[in-house]
Design a protein around this motif. Structure first.
Motif, PDB file in Angstrom:
ATOM      1  N   LYS A 161       0.836  -1.198   0.000  1.00 31.25           N
ATOM      2  CA  LYS A 161       0.000   0.000   0.000  1.00 31.25           C
ATOM      3  C   LYS A 161       0.874   1.253   0.000  1.00 31.25           C
ATOM      4  O   LYS A 161       0.580   2.234  -0.681  1.00 31.25           O
ATOM      5  N   THR A 200      -6.874  -4.620  -4.493  1.00 32.91           N
ATOM      6  CA  THR A 200      -7.634  -5.529  -3.641  1.00 32.91           C
ATOM      7  C   THR A 200      -7.483  -6.978  -4.109  1.00 32.91           C
ATOM      8  O   THR A 200      -7.347  -7.885  -3.293  1.00 32.91           O
ATOM      9  N   LEU A 204      -6.028  -8.984  -1.060  1.00 33.19           N
ATOM     10  CA  LEU A 204      -7.013  -9.735  -0.282  1.00 33.19           C
ATOM     11  C   LEU A 204      -6.599 -11.201  -0.077  1.00 33.19           C
ATOM     12  O   LEU A 204      -6.626 -11.682   1.051  1.00 33.19           O
ATOM     13  N   TYR A 208      -5.794 -12.991   3.538  1.00 32.39           N
ATOM     14  CA  TYR A 208      -6.393 -14.222   4.057  1.00 32.39           C
ATOM     15  C   TYR A 208      -5.329 -15.266   4.366  1.00 32.39           C
ATOM     16  O   TYR A 208      -5.452 -16.031   5.328  1.00 32.39           O
TER      17      TYR A 208
ATOM     18  N   ARG B  46     -20.967  -8.145  11.799  1.00 33.31           N
ATOM     19  CA  ARG B  46     -20.092  -9.244  11.427  1.00 33.31           C
ATOM     20  C   ARG B  46     -19.925 -10.224  12.582  1.00 33.31           C
ATOM     21  O   ARG B  46     -20.007 -11.433  12.400  1.00 33.31           O
ATOM     22  N   VAL B  58     -18.805  -8.284   5.598  1.00 27.31           N
ATOM     23  CA  VAL B  58     -17.502  -8.907   5.341  1.00 27.31           C
ATOM     24  C   VAL B  58     -16.904  -8.352   4.047  1.00 27.31           C
ATOM     25  O   VAL B  58     -15.728  -7.967   4.004  1.00 27.31           O
ATOM     26  N   ASP B  62     -13.525  -6.268   3.966  1.00 31.57           N
ATOM     27  CA  ASP B  62     -12.404  -6.822   3.200  1.00 31.57           C
ATOM     28  C   ASP B  62     -11.953  -5.856   2.109  1.00 31.57           C
ATOM     29  O   ASP B  62     -10.756  -5.673   1.890  1.00 31.57           O
ATOM     30  N   PHE B  63     -12.922  -5.245   1.428  1.00 34.34           N
ATOM     31  CA  PHE B  63     -12.531  -4.334   0.356  1.00 34.34           C
ATOM     32  C   PHE B  63     -11.742  -3.153   0.911  1.00 34.34           C
ATOM     33  O   PHE B  63     -10.645  -2.844   0.451  1.00 34.34           O
ATOM     34  N   ARG B  65     -10.247  -2.665   3.833  1.00 37.64           N
ATOM     35  CA  ARG B  65      -8.992  -2.851   4.576  1.00 37.64           C
ATOM     36  C   ARG B  65      -7.851  -3.274   3.654  1.00 37.64           C
ATOM     37  O   ARG B  65      -6.687  -3.141   4.015  1.00 37.64           O
ATOM     38  N   TYR B 105     -11.256  -0.705   9.327  1.00 40.38           N
ATOM     39  CA  TYR B 105     -10.320  -1.079  10.400  1.00 40.38           C
ATOM     40  C   TYR B 105     -11.035  -1.097  11.738  1.00 40.38           C
ATOM     41  O   TYR B 105     -10.850  -1.998  12.561  1.00 40.38           O
TER      42      TYR B 105
END
Lengths: 226, 222, 268
Positions: A161, A200, A204, A208, B46, B58, B62-63, B65, B105
């Motif tokens: 980032k 993303t 992403l 995970y 969540r 979610v 997720d997008f 962060r 966040y």
């Protein structure tokens, strides 16, 4: 109101964007590897008995972590010629600033990882006559390193980032390239959406993977967070 | 040839830099004000696995962060107006970008906070006959909030750092003002050294407050 | 005596594992019933089903004569129970539960812990709840610690506050889930004493416990649970002193903490 989306032009300019992405990747790779090395040195420094070394380690970590990354970047851009007498460039400034930036955060990960190895291990290593360097190298670090990996993964994501900061110095990484394309084609919506999706899409799965690793490490005992 | 440092000239421009700093603070405060309600709601949805809404939360979390702040800022400033057909001020655009990311966040923070409350607390509240709302309101959130305060401060620090990116889209925050001063007086190194020092003092103090709160609110259990 | 709780063919399984099967049990007003058995015999699961912290997977539960939940017949013709969360909240409010780990709310004082239920669920005013809290804290002998936070109390004191918290809801039955198992040995006595006092005052109690001495001295009936079923049931005399089933005998032989120091207290 309906906007006519059109991503076709981006396919045509694909090579340009790809070039930006490669620059982002290069910057990331250099800053991450040198950041890990710098972090190791300062991280160990923060755990040694010597008060002076510990103090130096702390000043470095606190100074970097409490300064916005952008200011670091700009500062090095202007200061490098004076400090080391080299011709400055956006690329060099970004490499140096992001390495030191990652180094400071990594140092904390190393420090916490080393601290998480219980005292008995040090004592046992000392008892068989290993030197401090050998205790660290052969006994402590190998045990600590597994617990650090998820935290380093998160650092890798944050660094990816942070590479976009280099666009403020007009370094041609992904975001800067996108900005040029957006202005040139009058299509900011598609261009910036594409960049956002690219980031993303890459980060992403990585994130995970880190969460998965973290759970595994936690199950096998001992959690390390940065 | 040794460089001839000159800080005195920069100090004359200190008011202008501090004004930039003030803008940074206002921007951060606005972003946090936007992030707080969204973050808490998303985090609760969540953690409670609310049907239908939870997967949306979610995806949202997720997008944002895994998004890059500067990309979001560019998107909100350059792209969003095209989409909605309304021109946004830089302040609005950046507040939305930073606020939404911070909300993701914060949602994770809220989720972790709720998760950290032991099952026994949830059960004891349930055994008294409390419904979900009462449980959250009186038993779980007050406990979770104490644990979240120190980490929340760290999030605030991150928001401040992120706000320095707003100059990229010409919002007059501290880095933007620093550029203007530096080009006025041709003293970029001194200017950015001083700006760096200002930020350091400010963020370091915030960090110490976070540390103090962490010790103070360390929950002693049983 | 009127019945307070009746379980009919109660069953509970987690996937393949059948933890409880075919439990039939009636608890009458003023009665103290102790449930004993080895760990893993389903004792705690039984209590958790009674106030629906875990949902039974078969059978029916009657509280004060009323069936909890609604019976429906599914496509294959089997009857099934459906429960609504709102109804269960009301049920839980009439069933007091004391946990092994106390589970006091650490951000509230002892008094506030006891007041929260009456205020938020029963709708009592603060003043009324305060008076009620005082009454029940007094009953378990811990009124002087009303202003203390859980962190400042010993385990035994915390557990007595937890008992007061459950009592303050004025439940029709009190459930004790190994209420003394998490306590240091020297703190067990004060909690058992408080529990015995409640039993003598005529509180309806269903007590899962390892304290066989308590069961012997206090219970009206003792139930021995083995592999999820009621294996033997009767007066303390019958189950603890002259057990008929070999499994019960085995269990009692294995227990070394069976003390009978005190004279038997006559059932209230």
């Amino acid at each position: 109101m309906s906007y006519a989306w059109d991503f076709n032009f981006l396919w045509a300019l694909g090579p340009l964007l790809l070039g930006g992405l490669i620059n982002t990747g290069k910057l990331w790779a250099i800053a991450f590897s040198s950041g890990l090395a710098i972090g190791l040195a300062f991280g160990i420094m923060r755990t040694v008995p010597s008060r002076i070394l510990r103090g130096i380690g702390m000043v470095y970590v606190e100074a970097i972590r409490n300064t916005p990354g952008l200011i670091l970047l700009i500062w090095f851009y202007y200061a490098l010629p004076i400090l080391v007498g080299v011709q400055s460039s956006a690329w060099l400034a970004a490499c140096v600033a992001l390495s030191l930036y990652t180094g400071a955060y990594s140092a904390e990960i190393y420090r916490a990882g080393i601290a998480s190895v219980e005292a008995g291990q040090w004592e046992a290593a000392r008892a068989i006559g290993l030197s401090y360097a050998h205790q660290m190298r052969y006994i402590v670090l190998p045990q600590a390193v597994m617990r650090m990996i998820p935290a380093f993964g998160n650092r890798a994501i944050e660094l990816a980032k942070a590479t976009t900061l280099a666009s403020t110095l007009a370094f041609g990484e992904l975001l800067f390239t996108a900005k040029v394309i957006a202005e040139d084609q009058f299509r900011p919506l598609e261009t910036f959406t594409a960049v956002s999706v690219i980031f993303t899409a890459v980060l992403l799965p990585l994130s995970y993977a880190c969460i998965w690793l973290e759970r595994r490490v936690a199950r096998s005992g001992g959690i390390v967070r940065d | 040839m040794p460089y001839d440092w000159n800080f005195t000239i920069v100090l004359r421009y200190l008011p202008q830099l501090l004004e930039g700093g003030l803008h940074t603070i206002i921007l951060s405060a606005a972003a946090i004000a936007l992030a707080a309600p969204i973050g808490v709601v998303m985090g609760v949805i969540r953690q409670q696995r609310v049907p239908i809404l939870a997967p949306i939360a979610v995806a949202y979390i997720d997008f944002f962060r895994t998004s890059v702040a500067l990309v979001l800022i560019c998107w909100c400033y350059f792209a969003l107006p095209v989409l909605i057909g309304v021109t946004l001020s830089t302040f609005t655009a950046v507040t939305i970008a930073i606020g939404l990311q911070a909300s993701a966040y914060l949602a994770e923070l809220v989720r972790a906070g709720l998760q950290s409350i032991s099952v026994g607390q949830w059960e004891a509240a349930r055994a008294l006959g409390m419904g979900t709302r009462l449980r959250l309101q009186y038993i779980i959130l007050p406990q979770a909030a104490r644990r979240m305060i120190p980490v929340f401060f760290l999030l605030v620090i991150e928001v401040f750092k992120t706000s320095t990116l707003a100059g990229f889209v010409t919002y007059p925050e501290i880095v933007y003002e620093a550029y203007r001063v530096a080009t006025d007086i041709y003293r970029p190194i001194e200017t950015f050294t001083i700006v760096g020092a200002i930020c350091f003092v400010f963020l370091f103090s915030l960090g110490r407050i976070a540390l103090y709160l962490e010790r103070r609110y360390a929950v002693v259990e049983r | 005596m009127t019945e307070v709780l009746r379980l009919e063919n109660l069953a509970k399984s987690y996937g393949q594992a059948q933890v409880l099967k075919d439990i039939n049990l009636t608890v009458r007003k003023g009665e103290t019933v102790c449930v004993i058995g080895a760990s893993g015999s389903g004792k705690s699961t039984l209590l958790r089903c009674v106030n629906f912290l875990g949902y039974p997977t078969g059978g029916r539960i009657f509280l004060e004569g009323k069936l909890v939940g609604r019976e429906v017949i599914d496509r294959s013709g089997r009857t099934e129970m459906r429960y609504r969360e709102a109804e269960l909240c009301a049920v839980r409010a009439h069933v007091g539960m004391v946990f092994q780990q106390f589970n006091l709310f650490p951000h509230m004082t002892a008094e506030e812990n006891v007041m929260i239920g009456p205020v938020k669920i029963r709708g009592l005013s603060k003043a009324e709840a305060k008076a009620r809290a005082a009454e029940h804290l007094q009953r378990v002998g811990i009124l002087e610690k009303a202003g203390a936070y859980p962190g400042q109390l010993s385990g035994g004191q915390q557990q007595r506050v937890a008992i007061a918290r459950a009592l303050a809801m004025e439940p029709s039955i009190m459930l004790f889930d190994e209420a003394t198992s998490a306590l240091d040995p020297e703190l067990v006595g004060e909690v058992l004493l408080a529990m015995r006092k409640l039993a003598q005052e005529g509180t309806t109690m269903l007590v899962v416990t390892h304290e066989l001495g308590f069961a012997y001295n206090v219970a009206h009936r003792v139930i021995f649970l083995h592999e999820g079923t009621i294996h033997e049931e009767g007066t303390p005399e019958e189950v603890l002193v002259n057990p008929k089933k070999p499994r019960t005998q085995d269990f009692l032989r294995g227990v070394t903490t069976f003390r009978m120091p005190e004279p038997r207290i006559a059932p209230a």
